[in-house]
Design an enzyme around this catalytic site. Sequence first.
Site, PDB file in Angstrom:
ATOM      1  N   GLY A  72       0.781  -1.228   0.000  1.00 44.79           N
ATOM      2  CA  GLY A  72       0.000   0.000   0.000  1.00 44.79           C
ATOM      3  C   GLY A  72       0.811   1.276   0.000  1.00 44.79           C
ATOM      4  O   GLY A  72       0.361   2.302  -0.517  1.00 44.79           O
ATOM      5  N   HIS A  92     -12.749  13.887 -14.346  1.00 43.03           N
ATOM      6  CA  HIS A  92     -12.182  14.320 -15.627  1.00 43.03           C
ATOM      7  C   HIS A  92     -10.875  15.097 -15.468  1.00 43.03           C
ATOM      8  O   HIS A  92     -10.692  15.891 -14.548  1.00 43.03           O
ATOM      9  CB  HIS A  92     -13.198  15.188 -16.377  1.00 43.03           C
ATOM     10  CG  HIS A  92     -13.517  16.482 -15.669  1.00 43.03           C
ATOM     11  ND1 HIS A  92     -12.787  17.635 -15.841  1.00 43.03           N
ATOM     12  CD2 HIS A  92     -14.485  16.790 -14.773  1.00 43.03           C
ATOM     13  CE1 HIS A  92     -13.286  18.608 -15.101  1.00 43.03           C
ATOM     14  NE2 HIS A  92     -14.322  18.120 -14.433  1.00 43.03           N
TER      15      HIS A  92
END
Length: 208
Positions: free
Chosen positions: A66, A134
């Site tokens: 991680g 986006h």
Amino acid sequence: MKKIVIAGGGGFAKEVRAILERMNQKEQIWEFAGYVVNDRDGEEIFGNDEKLVSADESLHVVIALGKPKQREKLYKMYRKNPKLQFPNIIDPSVQMMSEVKIGKGTIICPNVVLTVDIEIGDFCLINMGCTIAHDDLLESFVSVNPGCNLSGNVKLGSLTEVGTGSTIVEGIAIGKEVDIWTGSAVIKSIPDKCIVVGTPAKIVRHKS
């Protein structure tokens, strides 16, 4: 089928193996060859780092750790062996709309949504239930932990980690090697090598 090993032996490594199995349910791709660990032997253990670096067969490797710097450290070790390849591991439930570019060695976990015009570097981790909007840019070795929401036009510098359940609002630039603690709401851009926490997030320490 392609032989693959998982570097790591903790809980996240088990989750990555489950993703490989889910991928195989759609199309038989991966033959699991074991975990790469340094502290134990066993039936499902491929061997240690030294064995992998010296392996004389073609192998695919997924680095299931991680922490960004741990992944970077292992990659720098493993890349010495030209027979090793580093595929992207993407759970079948991931929703990708269009124009999503991904480097190598990246892991994308279940129920992640990636919208449009997104660029993701090498060896990133996007954990369960995240939204990447986006025009976002994630540089290499970034970790985005479960349940995070990145609004549009967000940039995450290399080796940055976003804590579980954090939110980053639109247009924010996060520097390199930044740690964003769990549940933070980032509403201002953050320079390199900082630790930030809170709602709204504030810098609590600069790394040396």
